[in-house]
Design a protein around this motif. Sequence first.
Motif, short mmCIF file in Angstrom:
data_model
loop_
_atom_site.label_atom_id
_atom_site.label_comp_id
_atom_site.label_asym_id
_atom_site.label_seq_id
_atom_site.Cartn_x
_atom_site.Cartn_y
_atom_site.Cartn_z
N TYR A 167 41.81 44.44 42.35
CA TYR A 167 42.61 43.96 41.17
C TYR A 167 41.89 43.77 39.79
N ARG A 168 42.72 43.50 38.94
CA ARG A 168 41.93 43.43 37.51
C ARG A 168 42.89 42.36 36.71
N LEU A 169 42.22 41.63 35.61
CA LEU A 169 42.88 40.94 34.73
C LEU A 169 43.50 41.57 33.68
N LEU A 170 44.67 41.19 33.00
CA LEU A 170 45.33 41.75 32.02
C LEU A 170 45.68 40.53 31.04
N ALA A 171 45.61 40.84 29.85
CA ALA A 171 45.92 39.64 28.80
C ALA A 171 47.06 40.09 27.79
N ALA A 172 48.43 39.70 27.80
CA ALA A 172 49.08 40.11 27.03
C ALA A 172 49.13 39.28 25.55
N SER A 173 49.52 39.95 24.65
CA SER A 173 49.81 39.20 23.12
C SER A 173 50.83 38.13 23.21
N ARG A 174 50.61 36.98 22.53
CA ARG A 174 51.53 36.02 22.34
C ARG A 174 52.50 36.49 21.40
N PRO A 175 53.56 36.30 21.80
CA PRO A 175 54.92 36.64 20.70
C PRO A 175 54.92 35.61 19.58
N ALA A 208 44.72 37.77 53.58
CA ALA A 208 44.13 36.32 53.06
C ALA A 208 43.70 36.46 51.61
N LEU A 209 43.26 37.52 51.26
CA LEU A 209 43.03 37.86 49.88
C LEU A 209 44.45 37.93 48.92
N GLU A 210 45.25 38.47 49.35
CA GLU A 210 46.40 38.72 48.81
C GLU A 210 47.22 37.50 48.75
N ALA A 211 47.07 36.54 49.84
CA ALA A 211 47.71 35.33 49.52
C ALA A 211 47.13 34.37 48.56
N THR A 212 45.66 34.49 48.44
CA THR A 212 45.04 33.67 47.50
C THR A 212 45.54 34.45 45.91
N VAL A 213 45.41 35.56 45.76
CA VAL A 213 45.91 36.31 44.57
C VAL A 213 47.46 35.80 44.11
N SER A 214 48.26 35.64 45.07
CA SER A 214 49.39 35.23 44.73
C SER A 214 49.50 33.87 44.55
N GLY A 239 38.46 42.43 32.90
CA GLY A 239 39.56 43.35 32.59
C GLY A 239 39.22 44.74 33.57
N ARG A 240 37.72 44.92 33.99
CA ARG A 240 37.63 46.05 34.83
C ARG A 240 38.52 45.62 36.27
N THR A 241 38.60 46.79 37.07
CA THR A 241 39.09 47.00 38.24
C THR A 241 38.00 46.22 39.33
N MET A 242 38.34 45.13 40.03
CA MET A 242 37.48 44.65 41.00
C MET A 242 37.73 44.95 42.25
N VAL A 243 36.73 45.71 43.11
CA VAL A 243 37.45 46.33 44.20
C VAL A 243 37.60 45.11 45.38
N ARG A 244 38.91 45.68 46.20
CA ARG A 244 39.13 44.59 47.13
C ARG A 244 37.79 44.08 47.93
N ILE A 262 47.27 38.96 36.74
CA ILE A 262 46.51 39.59 37.61
C ILE A 262 47.35 40.86 38.14
N GLU A 263 46.61 42.14 37.90
CA GLU A 263 47.25 43.45 38.13
C GLU A 263 46.66 43.74 39.44
N THR A 264 47.64 44.38 40.47
CA THR A 264 47.14 44.89 41.62
C THR A 264 46.78 46.55 41.29
N VAL A 265 45.70 46.98 41.49
CA VAL A 265 45.53 48.39 41.26
C VAL A 265 45.29 48.88 42.63
N ARG A 266 46.65 49.65 43.15
CA ARG A 266 47.11 50.10 44.37
C ARG A 266 45.82 50.69 45.04
N GLY A 267 45.67 50.40 46.03
CA GLY A 267 44.52 50.99 47.14
C GLY A 267 43.01 50.79 46.83
N ILE A 268 42.88 50.05 45.47
CA ILE A 268 41.38 49.68 44.93
C ILE A 268 41.14 48.18 45.03
#
Length: 231
Positions: free
Chosen positions: A221-229, A192-198, A169-174, A213-219
């Motif tokens: 990417y990081r993972l987020l996990a939502a709760s299941r309904p 290339a990295l953006e294409a793999t992320v997509s 969940g930490r931001t991983m620098v591009r 996968i959340e994009t942290v603008r200018g830095i």
Amino acid sequence: MRVLLVEDHDELRDMLGAHLRHAGFATDAVGCGHDALAAVETVPYDALILDLGLPDLDGFEVLRRLRAGPAAALPILVLTARQSVGDRVQGLDAGADDYLVKPFDMLELDARLRSITRRTERRPEAAPPLGFGDLQFHPATREAVVDGRALALTRREAALLEELVRGSGRTMVRDMLEDRLYGFAEVFTGNALEATVSRLRRRLAAAGSVVAIETVRGIGYRLLAASRPAE
């Protein structure tokens, strides 16, 4: 997975490097023992392919120095034209995990490389499967599973996912992600990295995972996990 290839023959080095990159390995290639030792000091490789016939240091000496330094646990596959049993025994005793005699088939190279990395992951000190949300990643097999269902990933997608899951969940620098996914001699486009992320995002969504996968603008990417309904 990032691999260091140490081979002094220019044409063979280029051919092997191209094959490994096509197979999805981020591959750096050098032509002598001193360059190999310097590279291992600065880059955290996942495996090393070592030719014994080097122009500066004997391959056995390179092996001994690697095992005595920061690469003590690094999976190492030796390549050589030396076919005697004595040479093979000496290589294994010096610290090689496996031994491949030239000439060899590229598919055998791939299989042996996968084998030595799996054996390393099975060692007692190896990390257990990595988890995040409903996702599990198994480093030994490069397999990702969502609620018991395996994801069909390319090698590069699996490598990216492993780095993100290890980040917990930490931001991983591009720049760091590009360094882990691509060799220093590998040509890749700016997106290339953006294409793999997509592509990885689409696979997670198609599997119904709560992980995104959340994009942290200018830095990066990081993972987020939502709760299941609730049902």
